[in-house]
Structures are given as structure tokens and as C-alpha cells.
Design an enzyme around this catalytic site. Structure first.
Site, PDB file in Angstrom:
ATOM      1  N   SER A  63       0.852  -1.190   0.000  1.00  0.00           N
ATOM      2  CA  SER A  63       0.000   0.000   0.000  1.00  0.00           C
ATOM      3  C   SER A  63       0.885   1.237   0.000  1.00  0.00           C
ATOM      4  O   SER A  63       1.966   1.232   0.592  1.00  0.00           O
ATOM      5  CB  SER A  63      -0.900   0.017   1.244  1.00  0.00           C
ATOM      6  OG  SER A  63      -1.672   1.196   1.310  1.00  0.00           O
ATOM      7  N   CYS A  64       0.437   2.298  -0.689  1.00  0.00           N
ATOM      8  CA  CYS A  64       1.153   3.572  -0.681  1.00  0.00           C
ATOM      9  C   CYS A  64       0.126   4.699  -0.588  1.00  0.00           C
ATOM     10  O   CYS A  64      -1.075   4.461  -0.757  1.00  0.00           O
ATOM     11  CB  CYS A  64       2.035   3.721  -1.925  1.00  0.00           C
ATOM     12  SG  CYS A  64       1.128   3.955  -3.470  1.00  0.00           S
ATOM     13  N   PRO A  65       0.559   5.915  -0.291  1.00  0.00           N
ATOM     14  CA  PRO A  65      -0.407   7.004  -0.063  1.00  0.00           C
ATOM     15  C   PRO A  65      -1.381   7.254  -1.210  1.00  0.00           C
ATOM     16  O   PRO A  65      -2.563   7.441  -0.982  1.00  0.00           O
ATOM     17  CB  PRO A  65       0.495   8.220   0.181  1.00  0.00           C
ATOM     18  CG  PRO A  65       1.732   7.638   0.773  1.00  0.00           C
ATOM     19  CD  PRO A  65       1.928   6.332   0.059  1.00  0.00           C
ATOM     20  N   THR A 100       2.285   0.979  -4.866  1.00  0.00           N
ATOM     21  CA  THR A 100       1.541  -0.190  -4.401  1.00  0.00           C
ATOM     22  C   THR A 100       1.781  -1.393  -5.310  1.00  0.00           C
ATOM     23  O   THR A 100       2.091  -2.494  -4.844  1.00  0.00           O
ATOM     24  CB  THR A 100       0.039   0.128  -4.354  1.00  0.00           C
ATOM     25  OG1 THR A 100      -0.185   1.176  -3.410  1.00  0.00           O
ATOM     26  CG2 THR A 100      -0.779  -1.089  -3.956  1.00  0.00           C
TER      27      THR A 100
END
Length: 566
Positions: A114-116, A122
Site C-alpha cells: 500500500s502507498c499514499p 503499491t
């Protein structure tokens, strides 16, 4: 017949621990095995295992929701399980524990990335983990928690069968479903750069995850991982990741409202028209939720679910008193750390602890953050935001040029990393204060690196291998979509030549955009949002900025990169 030992350390679940112990005894007896069980709970330790029993055991089972004192196992392999798994099928747990002592060449791994923004990092991290596991001969299933939600979601059976859980995320990930499993947490960068090395590290450093979210092993053994999970940057990025859909949706609806009704569509003369309605939905609903969501999920990242209500309340207050996204960030951190502190200090006993997450912590946390925002911090932050807003709105000439260069260079320096995200978060937050110029500079600068690489691969073919030229086409598609991460593979192979070229091009694009007074009301979408009327002001110069930055990057790559012999 085998000799098995089991350690059940579940301080808060005494009855379930006793039932699990009986289930293990029954299953072991039926299978013809001998088993010794140590139960550690709030009432003390029952059946303490001595050194001789530990040394003579053929297999070990650990169910740890508290301190299990695993150091005494002396490196003996142990199968980590959970009360639920034992109560569901104790025989299967024993079978897995005995199998863990056989030479195993294949691990069953489950992972979450997961990434922002939930777009590039991601899926690049997921690809890195998948390739790394395959190279090591392991089985892996990766759940991606991206911008479109969870994909390839892990099932209960996947998790139950897993030997190892790897979390490669730059945002907070809910680990409650992995209780009893060996879990290792890292950022996405490690998975992208070398998935194989990350999995090897995870095999050694993973610790049993307990219900309280902490590792069952000693804290000292997991300091690096814990600090990575709890850093302020990660908390901020968790808030940003939840905020982005509201900002993107609100910006697009506002732009569509302008397209249908003109730039004064918000006035009462247009009330009831489709343009006015779309503008109102975007500005009064989606945008209005931006700061509360940011604050709420910063607090969630710090203090888990009990932090959401105080964080969102603090965000609402920040919006009401005019402290904007800066106030939301302050409120989120205050709420998160206040609730975390209260959760650690308030001990009500097993019978009343259930009141903490739904009543006591939200009530006290909201009261604390509300009073601090109204009486102490809110107004100073509002004044600071007003000063910054007025300064940005008044920027002209060399000042605007300098800020554009700085923001542009930041976008290209680490292509989706902390510096890039700092520039993006700053510009996105300003949208709520009707400051749109930094957002325009940031998006132009973010598109420039992959577009410049694609152009360089077309103009200077002898500087790139055949695979790189093919990859540059994909980078170009990512570039027009405002996905800066498309440049990462090229920068990773030749950072000393590629990164300066990318930074120079993005700095030029940002500088031209700011100096020309370009404004952008939509925080994502790349070139696909540019045709929307009034989404971008001074569209002609904005395209000039994008083209100039792309061209400079391409030319510098042609100059700096060496010609290939093949």
C-alpha cells in the site's frame, strides 16, 4: 510418536486459553503424541516448561498474545498459531508444527502492499515481492490496497495456511487478521528495490503478531520495524491517502460546475442549475470533508480506531476556525498521541476494558483535542496559514519562479518518495484555501520525468537498451497520467546521470508554470483533466511548461548518458 510443547500466552482470554490447551491435549493423544503445555495468563503461569522439556521436544507451538518468553527456546523452530486456529482444528495445528521441523524449501507467504496515492508504488512493490518469492522458490499471494480498493484480497484460508506475512506499505495497514502469525513490516521502497532481499530479511526478523498489535518477542529485536511503522511521515501519509479521493472528486466536480455554468456558477443567480449543483457537491461536500478526513486518519494511524473520532472532530474544528489543512495535521497528531497515551495509561480491568474504544477514549480524546484547538493552537495555526496563503497568492516574478523550481525539483528528486510526497501534500492541502498555483506546478513537474525519458529513448536510441526503449513507452503513458514513479526503473539503473536530468526538467516545468500564473483545481489526472474548461487557468502556458520540462530532461539525458556499444 513425537514430543510436542505448547506455550499459550493469552493474558486477556483466560477461558479460551484453557479450551485451546484441552483441544491440543486431546488431538495430541489421539495422534499418539506426547504434549506439554504451558499456559500464561493474568492468573499466573501454569505448567512452566523447564529446559529439559524444551530441549527434548520435537516440535513447538506458540500462541502469543502477550509475553511468551520465547528467548528460552534457544532458536528451536516454533509454529506460530492462534486460539481461533487451535479451537477450529487442533490436529491441523499439531500437524503444521511437526511439519515445521522437516526441511522445508517452500514457504507460503501472504503480503500486503500500500502507498499514499495507491497507484504506482503499491503495484510496483507487489511485483517486487512476487518476483522475489518466485526467485527463492516460495509461494506468495499479494493483496494490493490501492486507489481502487483491495485487489487479490487475502482470504481466511490464505492467512491460515501462511508461514509468513510481509507488509510492504507506506501507510497504516490493519493487522488484526494476522494475530498469531509471523509478521514483518517494511516500506514499499525495499520491496521495489529488491524483493528477494526483503523476503530473506522477513524470514529472519518476522515476529509473532499479537492481538494488541505488538510483537510477542522482545521489543529490542524489533526496534527497526517498529520505528518504521510509527514514524510521523507514515502517519501523515496515511491521512493523505484517505484524503485524496475526496480532494480529487471535489476538484473534478468543481471543474465540471465551472465548465457548465462559468466561473461564477457558485453565485445565487445560478442556484438550482446543474452547474451550481455540481459545484456545491464538490465544494460543500467533498472538499468540506477533506480536512476532517486528513486529521481523522492521521489519528487512526497513531492510535488505531479509537483515534478516528477525536481526529475528525479536531479536523472539523480546524476547518471551522480557518486553520485549514495545517490545523488538520496538528489536530490529527494531537488526537492520535493523546488517545494512544490514554489507552496505555487507563487500565480498567478485563471486565471494563471494552468501554475504552467506544466510550472513554473517543470522549476524552475529542475533549482534549477540541479544547486545545479552540483555546491554544487553532488560532495561531490559522494566522500562520493566512500568512502563507497571502504570500503565495501575492507571488510574482522571481519569487514565483523560485518556488516553482523548488517544488518541481522536489517532485523529481525521489519520484514518489518522501520529498516528492512532501511537495504534493503541501500543494494539495492548499486547494482548500483556494490557492491553486502550487498544484499546477507540482503536477506539471510530476509528469515531466517519465515523459522526458520516453522522449529521450525516442531521440537518442543508442543511449538505451532495447528493453529500456520498450519500457520507456510505458513510462510515457504513466507520465501523461501524472504517475512520476514510471521513471524509477531508469533512475535506479543510472542514478548519477538520470536523476540530475529529471530534477532539471521538472524544476523548469514548475518554474514556468508558477511564473506564468497557471492554476489547477484538480490534484490528479494528468493531461486527462486539462480539456475540462476552467480546470486549468492559462492552459497555453501550462502546456509550454510541460513541453519545456520534458524537452530539457530528454536533452540532458542524451548528453549525460553514454552511448551503448550494442
Amino acid at each position: 510418536m513425537s514430543t510436542i510443547l505448547a506455550i499459550i500466552a493469552c493474558p486477556q482470554r483466560v477461558a479460551q486459553g484453557q479450551l485451546a490447551a484441552e483441544a491440543l491435549r486431546k488431538a495430541a493423544t489421539q495422534a499418539g503424541h506426547q504434549i506439554s503445555i504451558e499456559i500464561r495468563n493474568a492468573q499466573g503461569v501454569q505448567g512452566l516448561l523447564d529446559g529439559n522439556r524444551i530441549a527434548g521436544a520435537d516440535a513447538a507451538i506458540v500462541i502469543a498474545e502477550g509475553d511468551a518468553d520465547l528467548a528460552r527456546l534457544g532458536g528451536k523452530a516454533a509454529h506460530n498459531s492462534s486460539l481461533e486456529a487451535v479451537l477450529a482444528d487442533a490436529a491441523a495445528v499439531i500437524g503444521k508444527a511437526l511439519g515445521a521441523h522437516a526441511p522445508a524449501t517452500t514457504l507460503r507467504i501472504v503480503a500486503i502492499t500500500s502507498c499514499p496515492t495507491g497507484i504506482a508504488h503499491t503495484f510496483m512493490a507487489a511485483e517486487g515481492l512476487t518476483q522475489g518469492a518466485q526467485q527463492l522458490g516460495h509461494q506468495i499471494k499479494v493483496e494490493t490496497q490501492g486507489s481502487v480498493g483491495s485487489q487479490n484480497a487475502l482470504t481466511a484460508d490464505d492467512i491460515a495456511a501462511a508461514d509468513l506475512v510481509v507488509i510492504a506499505a507506506d501507510t497504516q495497514v490493519d493487522l488484526s487478521r494476522f494475530d498469531g502469525k509471523r509478521v514483518f513490516s517494511s516500506g514499499t521502497k525495499a520491496a521495489i528495490n529488491d524483493g528477494q532481499a526483503l523476503i530473506k530479511r522477513a524470514q529472519v526478523e518476522a515476529r509473532a503478531h499479537a492481538a494488541n498489535g505488538k510483537a510477542a518477542a522482545s521489543a529490542a529485536a524489533n526496534v527497526a520495524t517498529a520505528s518504521e511503522r510509527s514514524g510521523a511521515y507514515k502517519h501523515l501519509m496515511t491521512g493523505v491517502s484517505f484524503m485524496l479521493p475526496f480532494v480529487v472528486t471535489g476538484g473534478l466536480l468543481i471543474a465540471l460546475g465551472f465548465a457548465l455554468g462559468g466561473i461564477y456558477v457558485y453565485e445565487d443567480a445560478f442556484k438550482g442549475t446543474l452547474g451550481w449543483t455540481l459545484f456545491t457537491i464538490g465544494a460543500k461536500a467533498s472538499f468540506a470533508l477533506m480536512v476532517p478526513i486528513l486529521a481523522g486518519y492521521i489519528a487512526y494511524s497513531i492510535a488505531d480506531r479509537p483515534g478516528i473520532a477525536p481526529g475528525m472532530a479536531g479536523g472539523m474544528i480546524a476547518s471551522a476556525i480557518g486553520s485549514g489543512f495545517l490545523g488538520g495535521i496538528v489536530a490529527g497528531f494531537i488526537a492520535g498521541y493523546a488517545v494512544k497515551y490514554l489507552n496505555e495509561k487507563i487500565q480498567l480491568g478485563r471486565n471494563f476494558d471494552g468501554l475504552k474504544p467506544v466510550l472513554i477514549l473517543p470522549l476524552l480524546g475529542t475533549t482534549i483535542v477540541g479544547l486545545l484547538m479552540y483555546y491554544v493552537l487553532g488560532q495561531p495555526v490559522a494566522v500562520a496559514l493566512g500568512v502563507v496563503t497571502d504570500w503565495l497568492k501575492g507571488l510574482q516574478g522571481s519569487s514565483a519562479l523560485a518556488l516553482g523550481m523548488i517544488l518541481g525539483g522536489m517532485m523529481a528528486f525521489d519520484m514518489g518518495g518522501p520529498i516528492n510526497k512532501a511537495a504534493y501534500t503541501f500543494s494539495t492541502g492548499l486547494l482548500a484555501s483556494q490557492v491553486y498555483a502550487p498544484m499546477a506546478a507540482v503536477m506539471a513537474a510530476g509528469m515531466t520525468p517519465p515523459l522526458g525519458i520516453a522522449l529521450a529513448a525516442l531521440l537518442f536510441k543508442n543511449r538505451f537498451s532495447a528493453d529500456e526503449r520498450e519500457g520507456a513507452k510505458a513510462a510515457g503513458v504513466l507520465g501523461i497520467s501524472f504517475i512520476t514513479e514510471g521513471a524509477i526503473p531508469f533512475a535506479a539503473k543510472d542514478p548519477l546521470r538520470v536523476i540530475p536530468a529529471l530534477v532539471a526538467g521538472s524544476a523548469l516545468a514548475g518554474a514556468i508554470s508558477m511564473a506564468a500564473g497557471c492554476e489547477l483545481r484538480v490534484p490528479h489526472g494528468g493531461v486527462f483533466v486539462l480539456p475540462i474548461p476552467n480546470a486549468v487557468t492559462n492552459l497555453g502556458m501550462y502546456l509550454v511548461a510541460l513541453a519545456a520540462g520534458t524537452a530539457l530532461t530528454a536533452v540532458l539525458l542524451g548528453v549525460l548518458k553514454k552511448a551503448r556499444a550494442d
